[in-house]
Design an enzyme around this catalytic site. Sequence first.
Site, PDB file in Angstrom:
ATOM      1  N   SER A 244       0.837  -1.190   0.000  1.00 33.58           N
ATOM      2  CA  SER A 244       0.000   0.000   0.000  1.00 33.58           C
ATOM      3  C   SER A 244       0.879   1.250   0.000  1.00 33.58           C
ATOM      4  O   SER A 244       1.704   1.424  -0.888  1.00 33.58           O
ATOM      5  CB  SER A 244      -0.953  -0.041   1.200  1.00 33.58           C
ATOM      6  OG  SER A 244      -1.977   0.913   1.054  1.00 33.58           O
TER       7      SER A 244
ATOM      8  N   ASP B 184      -5.844  -3.313  -2.762  1.00 40.06           N
ATOM      9  CA  ASP B 184      -4.767  -3.107  -1.800  1.00 40.06           C
ATOM     10  C   ASP B 184      -4.236  -4.424  -1.222  1.00 40.06           C
ATOM     11  O   ASP B 184      -4.998  -5.253  -0.711  1.00 40.06           O
ATOM     12  CB  ASP B 184      -5.324  -2.240  -0.660  1.00 40.06           C
ATOM     13  CG  ASP B 184      -4.268  -1.721   0.279  1.00 40.06           C
ATOM     14  OD1 ASP B 184      -3.153  -2.259   0.285  1.00 40.06           O
ATOM     15  OD2 ASP B 184      -4.572  -0.765   1.010  1.00 40.06           O
TER      16      ASP B 184
END
Length: 341
Positions: free
Chosen positions: A54, A193
């Site tokens: 991320s 993500d």
Amino acid sequence: MAVESDESGQKFYKVLSIDGGGIRGVFPAAFLARLQEHLDQPIASYFDLIAGTSTGGIIALGLGLRVPIADILRLYEQEGPRIFDQHRGPLINWMVQRARSAKQYFCAKYDSEALRTALENVLANKRLGDSQSRLLVPSWNAETGRVYIYKTAHHPRLESDYKRPAIDAAMATAAAPTFLAPYLTRDDVELIDGGVWANNPTGTATVEGIGMLGWPADRIKILSIGTISSPIAPPKRQGLFAMLSNNYVTQLFMAGQHHSSMGAAMILTGHPHSREAIWRVDQTAPEGRFTLDSTKRIAQMKERGNVEARERLPALRQHFFDRIAAPFEPFHKLEALHETR
């Protein structure tokens, strides 16, 4: 410069792992930027493998592509408020955030284009194969229910990802559910993500080093950087709405994955029972002080990173920054790809 080894001449393999955490990526970026001020070479050149998820994946990609860490930190400081739509003044910001919080129950809270524009200014048209360091950047394919990890060509089997745009890896690993829409890559693969399964990629990076790269487990050193954690308190009221309204479930999953990741890395490397192998850098803060998307305390997060770097530099220099790592030689190169066209 020489490659790090001990008195017996055995090589150490050094890993940098950076957690996910949204705008809290300011903390690891500031920490690394302050360390860089005391180093002779780009900070990435001291590591044999860099992993990031991320926001940590964005930092990892920038480091691998030799984007100055100061420029990455500047991206958070200057573009963070625009990415999270908090650049309109205190009152309007407050009103917009209330509206977006309600919107989050039905669709993505933010538009991905602001993030993409900011990343294009940093990563440009570079591809994963332009990285001068081994990289590991987790994401998740929700359609197939499988992990999707972007990797440089650091093994003969890794024949695909090095051709892909770096921005695809960055956007995919950062597409946090409910915050940003799933990201459709140029290969028409929809990804989200990597934090849904590897927000702390330390364990994944350790497995990569031992299983894919064949590094001896007792010769691995890991610098693992968090993004400021908070104690998790169950909501005062029970029920699905109460748990979702304060992100309790998200925090619970992230904490569980963090402990699982660190536990796996510790068992594999022998830390701390047989040797010191993992240096964890993180700080704690009261719940709600530093959230995933609030940009109003960027300065405080930067200050925390600077302070942490000052305190940790002497020990980290001894274990990570006294010598650079061996140059990364990928098994598949972009130059060869161009020659075949």
